[in-house]
Scaffold this active site. Structure first.
Site, PDB file in Angstrom:
ATOM      1  N   GLY A  36      10.882   4.076   8.201  1.00  0.00           N
ATOM      2  CA  GLY A  36       9.816   3.439   8.993  1.00  0.00           C
ATOM      3  C   GLY A  36      10.209   2.019   9.350  1.00  0.00           C
ATOM      4  O   GLY A  36      10.136   1.601  10.515  1.00  0.00           O
ATOM      5  N   HIS A  37      10.663   1.268   8.340  1.00  0.00           N
ATOM      6  CA  HIS A  37      11.105  -0.107   8.599  1.00  0.00           C
ATOM      7  C   HIS A  37      12.299  -0.105   9.560  1.00  0.00           C
ATOM      8  O   HIS A  37      12.407  -0.956  10.442  1.00  0.00           O
ATOM      9  CB  HIS A  37      11.547  -0.780   7.295  1.00  0.00           C
ATOM     10  CG  HIS A  37      10.461  -0.923   6.266  1.00  0.00           C
ATOM     11  ND1 HIS A  37      10.456  -0.201   5.092  1.00  0.00           N
ATOM     12  CD2 HIS A  37       9.368  -1.708   6.220  1.00  0.00           C
ATOM     13  CE1 HIS A  37       9.412  -0.550   4.372  1.00  0.00           C
ATOM     14  NE2 HIS A  37       8.727  -1.448   5.029  1.00  0.00           N
ATOM     15  N   GLN A  61      -1.901 -10.988  -0.573  1.00  0.00           N
ATOM     16  CA  GLN A  61      -2.571  -9.842   0.036  1.00  0.00           C
ATOM     17  C   GLN A  61      -2.878  -8.710  -0.949  1.00  0.00           C
ATOM     18  O   GLN A  61      -3.355  -7.658  -0.548  1.00  0.00           O
ATOM     19  CB  GLN A  61      -1.773  -9.314   1.235  1.00  0.00           C
ATOM     20  CG  GLN A  61      -0.471  -8.640   0.875  1.00  0.00           C
ATOM     21  CD  GLN A  61       0.363  -8.401   2.108  1.00  0.00           C
ATOM     22  OE1 GLN A  61       0.861  -9.343   2.743  1.00  0.00           O
ATOM     23  NE2 GLN A  61       0.527  -7.142   2.507  1.00  0.00           N
ATOM     24  N   ASP A 150       0.022   0.820   9.772  1.00  0.00           N
ATOM     25  CA  ASP A 150      -0.998  -0.139   9.345  1.00  0.00           C
ATOM     26  C   ASP A 150      -1.756  -0.578  10.595  1.00  0.00           C
ATOM     27  O   ASP A 150      -1.622  -1.711  11.065  1.00  0.00           O
ATOM     28  CB  ASP A 150      -0.331  -1.328   8.650  1.00  0.00           C
ATOM     29  CG  ASP A 150       0.431  -0.886   7.416  1.00  0.00           C
ATOM     30  OD1 ASP A 150      -0.192  -0.659   6.386  1.00  0.00           O
ATOM     31  OD2 ASP A 150       1.668  -0.714   7.499  1.00  0.00           O
ATOM     32  N   GLN A 153      -4.033  -3.648  10.515  1.00  0.00           N
ATOM     33  CA  GLN A 153      -3.208  -4.859  10.392  1.00  0.00           C
ATOM     34  C   GLN A 153      -2.610  -5.233  11.753  1.00  0.00           C
ATOM     35  O   GLN A 153      -2.653  -6.385  12.182  1.00  0.00           O
ATOM     36  CB  GLN A 153      -2.094  -4.606   9.383  1.00  0.00           C
ATOM     37  CG  GLN A 153      -1.025  -5.666   9.350  1.00  0.00           C
ATOM     38  CD  GLN A 153      -0.006  -5.402   8.257  1.00  0.00           C
ATOM     39  OE1 GLN A 153      -0.263  -5.664   7.104  1.00  0.00           O
ATOM     40  NE2 GLN A 153       1.157  -4.872   8.611  1.00  0.00           N
TER      41      GLN A 153
HETATM   42  P1  AMP Z   1       5.528  -3.118   4.581  1.00  0.00           P
HETATM   43  O1  AMP Z   1       6.886  -3.402   4.036  1.00  0.00           O
HETATM   44  O2  AMP Z   1       4.886  -1.902   3.993  1.00  0.00           O
HETATM   45  O3  AMP Z   1       4.629  -4.322   4.607  1.00  0.00           O
HETATM   46  O4  AMP Z   1       5.755  -2.747   6.099  1.00  0.00           O
HETATM   47  C1  AMP Z   1       6.439  -3.605   6.971  1.00  0.00           C
HETATM   48  C2  AMP Z   1       6.214  -3.125   8.376  1.00  0.00           C
HETATM   49  O5  AMP Z   1       6.718  -1.802   8.511  1.00  0.00           O
HETATM   50  C3  AMP Z   1       4.714  -3.071   8.748  1.00  0.00           C
HETATM   51  O6  AMP Z   1       4.564  -3.511  10.083  1.00  0.00           O
HETATM   52  C4  AMP Z   1       4.402  -1.615   8.611  1.00  0.00           C
HETATM   53  O7  AMP Z   1       3.326  -1.186   9.428  1.00  0.00           O
HETATM   54  C5  AMP Z   1       5.713  -0.974   9.055  1.00  0.00           C
HETATM   55  N1  AMP Z   1       5.813   0.381   8.537  1.00  0.00           N
HETATM   56  C6  AMP Z   1       5.707   0.777   7.250  1.00  0.00           C
HETATM   57  N2  AMP Z   1       5.808   2.123   7.155  1.00  0.00           N
HETATM   58  C7  AMP Z   1       5.979   2.574   8.406  1.00  0.00           C
HETATM   59  C8  AMP Z   1       6.137   3.877   8.978  1.00  0.00           C
HETATM   60  N3  AMP Z   1       6.136   4.981   8.227  1.00  0.00           N
HETATM   61  N4  AMP Z   1       6.292   3.970  10.306  1.00  0.00           N
HETATM   62  C9  AMP Z   1       6.285   2.850  11.093  1.00  0.00           C
HETATM   63  N5  AMP Z   1       6.138   1.616  10.622  1.00  0.00           N
HETATM   64  C10 AMP Z   1       5.984   1.470   9.306  1.00  0.00           C
END
Ligand code: AMP
Length: 285
Positions: A36-37, A61, A150, A153
């Site tokens: 995802g990242h 947070q 998210d 967010q």
């Molecule tokens: P996090 O590390 O969980 O704070 O996520 C960092 C960024 O990656 C945020 O903008 C999340 O929405 C995005 N993100 C996390 N998981 C996914 C996913 N499965 N698909 C797309 N974006 C994601």
């Protein structure tokens, strides 16, 4: 890839890149990276000369000390992963670098932050607001990338940047999923094999809801069907299942006037809190 831990050093590095006329794209994360990242990174690299990624687990947070403590951290393998996909700069500050003094400034988003996640995670979005504004000030990118996983967010940050005229573009990136349909998340690492299977029902439910949306089934029926489906999955405890207006996230009993609708879910599996959503932006087609 440059790995930088200090704000001043990062700003000096970026300043020289900007004077060379390079465009900067930015992907803020909390690490424990997954596909995802990497999708955010891929889009960032495609549209910008320089791709900056931050890894920072933001204590502000988390309303739950246990959740913060258990949040997966793996900077060494994250850095290797980012290097491999060609990230230019990794910014990985410590908590004391980011908050040498406790922040007294707060970001209040109003009504929209009290819904969905805001109802269950006290102070979450205020903490996200502070860290994201701080990171955006530090990096000062042309474009910043956020996942639609998210959704709330993403919408709040976009709104914050519009309201306060942050000079950048916020880009939303579609949800990346496992083969099972489970939305990729750093928290999935805390699930057993059985837990992963149970969790895959979250997106299965959303798939059923999507079919009903496509057939324009009444919203009340969609909600009922989804709730019944989740209640029938042993080991899955939903915190909320909401059908909301895709523009302001208010709860819906009927189809909205706007073109977009979202179905948002938060659920626990093996004590791990997971979220997912279905976001449809072209209801009238
Ligand atoms: P996090 O590390 O969980 O704070 O996520 C960092 C960024 O990656 C945020 O903008 C999340 O929405 C995005 N993100 C996390 N998981 C996914 C996913 N499965 N698909 C797309 N974006 C994601």
């Amino acid at each position: 890839m440059n790995q930088i831990n200090e704000i001043k050093e990062l700003q000096a590095r970026l300043k020289s890149l900007k004077t060379d006329g390079k465009s900067i794209g930015f992907v803020p994360t909390m690490g424990a990276l997954h596909e995802g990242h990497l999708k955010l990174v891929e889009e960032c690299k495609l549209a910008n000369d320089i791709c900056v990624v931050s890894i920072f687990v933001n204590p502000l947070q988390f309303d739950n000390a246990d959740d913060l403590e258990k949040y997966p951290r793996d900077l060494v393998s994250d850095a290797a992963m980012l290097e491999k996909v060609g990230v230019d700069v990794l910014f990985a500050p410590t908590v004391s670098e980011m908050y040498p003094k406790p922040a007294v400034v707060n970001i209040l988003f109003g009504e929209m932050a009290t819904l969905l996640e805001g109802k269950y995670r006290n102070g979450h979005f205020e903490g996200v607001g502070v860290v994201v504004s701080k990171l955006l000030h530090i990096v000062s990118p042309d474009k910043a990338y956020f996942g639609l996983k998210d959704l709330q967010q993403y919408m709040l940050i976009k709104r914050m940047c519009d309201d306060l005229s942050f000079p950048l573009e916020i880009i939303g990136v579609d949800i990346v999923r496992e083969e099972s349909g489970l939305a990729r998340s750093s928290r999935n690492r805390r699930l057993s094999k059985e837990g992963l299977e149970i969790a895959s029902n979250i997106s299965k439910g959303l798939g059923i809801a999507k079919e009903m949306l496509d057939k324009k089934s009444p919203i009340s029926e969609i909600k009922q069907k989804l709730t019944n489906f989740y209640n029938g999955v042993e080991g899955l405890d939903t915190e909320y299942v909401e059908v909301v207006d895709g523009e302001d996230l208010t709860s819906l009993d009927d189809y909205p006037k706007s073109e977009s609708i979202a179905i948002c879910v938060a659920a626990y599996v093996e004590n791990v809190r997971l979220i997912d959503n279905l976001f449809s932006q072209d209801l009238k087609n």
